[in-house]
Design an enzyme around this catalytic site. Structure first.
Site, PDB file in Angstrom:
ATOM      1  N   GLU A 243     -39.096  -9.529  -9.307  1.00  0.00           N
ATOM      2  CA  GLU A 243     -39.141 -10.845  -8.387  1.00  0.00           C
ATOM      3  C   GLU A 243     -40.217 -11.921  -9.035  1.00  0.00           C
ATOM      4  OE1 GLU A 243     -38.489 -10.109  -4.293  1.00  0.00           O
ATOM      5  OE2 GLU A 243     -36.745  -8.916  -4.698  1.00  0.00           O
ATOM      6  N   GLU A 244     -41.363 -11.165  -9.363  1.00  0.00           N
ATOM      7  CA  GLU A 244     -42.460 -12.085  -9.552  1.00  0.00           C
ATOM      8  C   GLU A 244     -42.178 -12.882 -11.106  1.00  0.00           C
ATOM      9  OE1 GLU A 244     -46.061 -10.402 -10.208  1.00  0.00           O
ATOM     10  OE2 GLU A 244     -47.118 -12.029 -11.460  1.00  0.00           O
ATOM     11  N   ARG A 245     -41.306 -12.279 -11.932  1.00  0.00           N
ATOM     12  CA  ARG A 245     -41.065 -12.974 -13.056  1.00  0.00           C
ATOM     13  C   ARG A 245     -39.761 -14.015 -12.797  1.00  0.00           C
ATOM     14  NH1 ARG A 245     -42.276  -7.241 -16.015  1.00  0.00           N
ATOM     15  NH2 ARG A 245     -44.605  -7.767 -15.939  1.00  0.00           N
TER      16      ARG A 245
END
Ligand code: FAD
Length: 388
Positions: A243-245
């Protein structure tokens, strides 16, 4: 119709943009000077508008919508006139809270997730350490069992929101087994005895965002603060990274478009050798090519989102997109700054801030080389064995 373009997506985009125009952009220059922004104040406004829990469960105050709606919000964060504030918001929504939302106990989610969605608490993520950034498995911070508690010792480095956060999603070694199965994610209140901010770090860019070095000395937290199963922290963190990416891809698009648009405008007005700069084919072709590449990255993102919403593993697509958005952002600001000439090199010109801010993309949240390693692994071309 694209999954990103329903009426509800448009509504989220409009709400986000309006809030940015009234509550964020007018203050960005001051926050950049202060090298910090008031996260509690800004997050409360975002929380009230429902924007901190778009993809989070309804029971904890979220909207319970699928990830495409979260991405519509994040794409609009690219309208913020700096990189630091979107990054701090991203830590709250897509970096420090996904594992808690997915695996945390009901009690833990009520205590920490619900107030983070409401904007009453600020979260940070503690993975990287002085001696372990890319190599997450080699972190040294420990959490040792003592009765019904953990006693935590160690330190975290480059922690975004670290000087003003209320809690940290901390990755620590909770066992002595193999490095991919001996870690846990633990929610640690930042006001716990033994947690200290060693220093606020000065950075090349992303000035509005505070970045801290943290120490943990005999910090006692109840074992019930562990997110999910013991020993699963590395796996949960790797999932959280997806999700961060995707967040990193989505947040980069509008900024690149704005940089290209501003450069077209500047080179249309700026006259040299009797004609506007933009009339040089080398310049208008370059702008056309860069905008084409931005659209390619957007297509890759939308494909990844569609797959993620369908429950597929998007590790490879998210890594490809993160790699490309980081490299393209650097290319866009560098190419565009060139056509601003001496003005581009000036402090007060927005493009110089974008130049500084964009450099982080190829380093933070997994450096370009880590993305290439993951892609190679999926291609079956990465040599080497798993460590014990
Ligand atoms: C402004 C900022 C905010 C941050 N926020 C957070 C946060 O909130 N929470 C958090 O946990 N971390 C955070 N980080 C840390 C960030 O995620 C790490 O800096 C990043 O993962 C790289 O780790 P490192 O700095 O230790 O680089 P290293 O691991 O020392 O690597 C240095 C360089 O070597 C190269 N490299 C590394 N491994 C390989 C390889 N296998 N093959 C080839 N080349 C390689 C890469 O180019 C890399 O940039 C932040 C960092 C910054 C600068």
């Amino acid at each position: 119709m694209s999954i990103m373009k329903t009426q509800e997506h448009e509504e989220i985009r409009r709400t986000t943009k309006k809030l940015i125009e009234t509550e964020i952009n007018p203050y960005v220059d001051q926050w950049e000077k202060d090298e910090i922004f008031p996260a509690h104040e800004v997050f409360k406004k975002l929380g009230k508008a429902g924007l901190l829990g778009i993809h989070k469960p309804v029971e904890y105050g979220g909207m319970g919508l699928d990830y495409s709606y979260e991405m519509a919000f994040v794409e609009e964060l690219g309208h913020v006139h700096c990189g630091g504030v979107p990054m701090a918001i991203g830590v709250q929504t897509d970096m420090a809270t996904p594992a808690l939302a997915r695996y945390g106990s009901d009690e833990l989610r009520r205590e920490f997730l619900a107030p983070s969605i409401a904007g009453d608490m600020v979260a940070c993520l503690g993975v990287s350490e002085v001696g372990a950034g890319s190599d997450v498995a080699s972190i040294k911070t420990t959490a040792k069992k003592n009765g019904s508690d953990y006693i935590i010792n160690g330190g975290k480095m480059w922690t975004t929101n670290g000087t003003q956060a209320d809690w940290i999603c901390l990755l620590a070694n909770t066992g002595d087994g193999p490095v991919h199965a001996n870690k846990s994610l633990i929610v640690v209140p930042m006001k716990s005895k033994g947690v200290s901010v060693a220093r606020k770090l000065k950075k090349l860019g992303m000035w509005s965002s505070d970045t801290a070095q943290l120490f943990f000395e005999d910090v006692r937290v109840p074992q019930r603060n562990r997110i999910g199963a013991e020993g699963m922290g590395f796996v949960y963190q790797m999932q959280q990274f997806q999700e961060e990416r995707m967040w990193a891809i989505a947040t980069g698009l509008r900024g690149m478009e704005r940089t290209i648009r501003d450069t077209v405008e500047y080179t249309t007005q700026r006259v040299a050798f009797g004609k506007p700069l933009i009339h040089n084919q080398v310049i208008h072709f370059r702008m056309a090519e860069l905008l084409t590449e931005v659209e390619l990255v957007r297509s890759l993102l939308y494909r990844a989102i569609e797959a993620y919403v369908a429950g597929e593993d998007v590790t490879m697509l998210a890594s490809m997109g993160k790699l490309k958005v980081a490299r393209l952002s650097r290319e866009v600001v560098d190419s565009c700054l060139q056509y601003w000439g001496g003005m581009g090199y000036m402090w007060e010109t927005p493009i110089s801030r974008r130049f500084r801010d964009s450099r982080l993309g190829s380093i933070g949240g997994g450096a370009d080389e880590i993305m290439l390693s993951i892609i190679s692994k999926y291609m079956g071309t990465l040599p080497g064995e798993r460590r014990k």
